[in-house]
Scaffold this active site. Sequence first.
Site: not given
Length: 456
Positions: A222, A227, A234, A245, A304, A306, A308
Site C-alpha cells: 500500500k 492520507d 480525518k 501510510d 478513509d 482507501e 483496501r
Amino acid sequence: MDGFAPRPTAKTVPVDVVDAAAAKAFVRKLPASARAVLAAQGFEPKPGRATVLPGSGGKARVLLVRRGPGDVWSAGALARLGSGRYAVRTRLAPEDATAFALGFALGRYRFERYLAPKRRPTLVWPEGADRARVHAEAEAIRLGRDLINTPAADLGPAELAQATADLADRFGGTCTVIEGEELLEAGFPTVYTVGKGSARPPCLADLSWGDPDAPAVTLVGKGVVFDSGGLDLKSAAGMKLMKKDMGGAATVLAMAHMIMARELPVRLRVLVPAVENAISGSAYRPLDVIRTRAGLSVEVGNTDAEGRLILCDALAAAAEERPRLLLDVATLTGAARVALGTELPALFANRDPWAEAVLEAGRRLDDPLWRMPLWDAYDELLASDVADLSNVASGSYGGAITAALFLRRFVPKRQDWMHIDTMAWNTSAKPGRPKGGEIFGARALVAAIEARLLAG
C-alpha cells in the site's frame, strides 16, 4: 557498510554481553569500583541496557545486558553511547554474532535528510557474524525507514514509484510505471479513483527481477503517501502521522531489497500502487460505486478506507500470474493496532503452512508477527445494497478482520496469499528501534519464503 570496523584499535572499548538471567552473578564478580558505579546508577539487569564501567588501566568498558540468545534489539543500546569504537569480547555463536551486528546497525540509524550529519559509534565486526546478511538486512530496513520518515511534500506518488524503479535498477531488475489516466486503460480503476483528487497523479510501479523459471513471489504494498481521509476527513490528530501510510510499500521494498541483495533464487514481482488521498472537486465521494479490475463492484462506504481499494486492483493483477505466493503489506486499520498494539503486525493467511512458517521465523529472528483469523462469518458485514460489496463493514467491531476479508474477495481461492496489517512506526525510541518509521516483520517474511520455497 558504515558503522563497522574490521579490527580494534588501542582506543577500542571492550563490551561484555551478558544474558539478563546471568547478569546479577556477572556483576558480583566485577571489581568493587565497577560495582560502585553500577550501584550509583541504579543498575537493573534489564535487556537493552548498556552501561559504561571503569576497566583495567583506567580504560572504559561496557556491560550490555541482552534478553538471551537470538536477541537482536538489545545490541541497539550500544549505538546510543558515544561515538567511539566498540568490540564485543564475549564469545557469541555465529547466529548471535549476526543478530548482535544487525541490532547495532539498526540502532545506529538516524534520519538525516534534513539534519547535519552526526558522528555515531562504530562496532568491530563480531567474530562469526554473517556480514553479507547484516549488510542486506540493515540496508533494506534503512531504505524502508527513510521512505516512511520522508514528509509527503517530498515523497509523492511519482517519487515513491521512482524509489521502486531505482531499486530495480540497482539490482538489475526492470520497472514500469503507469500514471494518471493510463491506469484506467491498464485496468486499475480503483488506484486511479482514489488518487484522482490530488494534484499529484496516482501511479502504479511494477518491479520484476530474477529467473522467470524460478518460484514466483509477488509482493504488493500500500503506497498512500498521505492520507487526509478524503471527503470523510480525518481529525487533526488522526491525520498527523499519515505520511507513514505508505509503510506497506516501504516494507515490501525492504523485502525486495533483501531478496535481491542476497540473490535468492525466486522470480520476484513487486506492485506498488501509489496515491495521495486528498480533497478536491475531483475527489471520489461516499457512496460512489467503482467497478474493479476483478469485475466486482464496490460501494464506497467511507473514503478513509482507501488503502483496501488501491490494493484490490493490484492483488487482482498479481493473481493473474498465479505466483507461488502472493503477499500484501499495508498500514490498513486502526483495529489491528487496538488488538495487537503498535509493535506487532497482524498476519492473515489462507494457508496454515505459510502462517506457521512466518510465525516460526518471527520467533527465531526476533521479528514477530501475530496471526489473526479470516473469520468467514464476518464476510456478510461487507454487504452493499447497490454493489457487490462495500469497502467498509456495517458493524464497528473486528475491523482488521473485515478489511482482510475485503481483500480476500480479490484473491482466487487457489492462490496462496498472506496479508500483513502493520503500524510501520515506532511511537517511542527503544534499543535498535529509533522513534519514527519502522519495518516490522520483513526479515521473518523473507525467511519464511526461503523455508517454504527454497529449502531442500
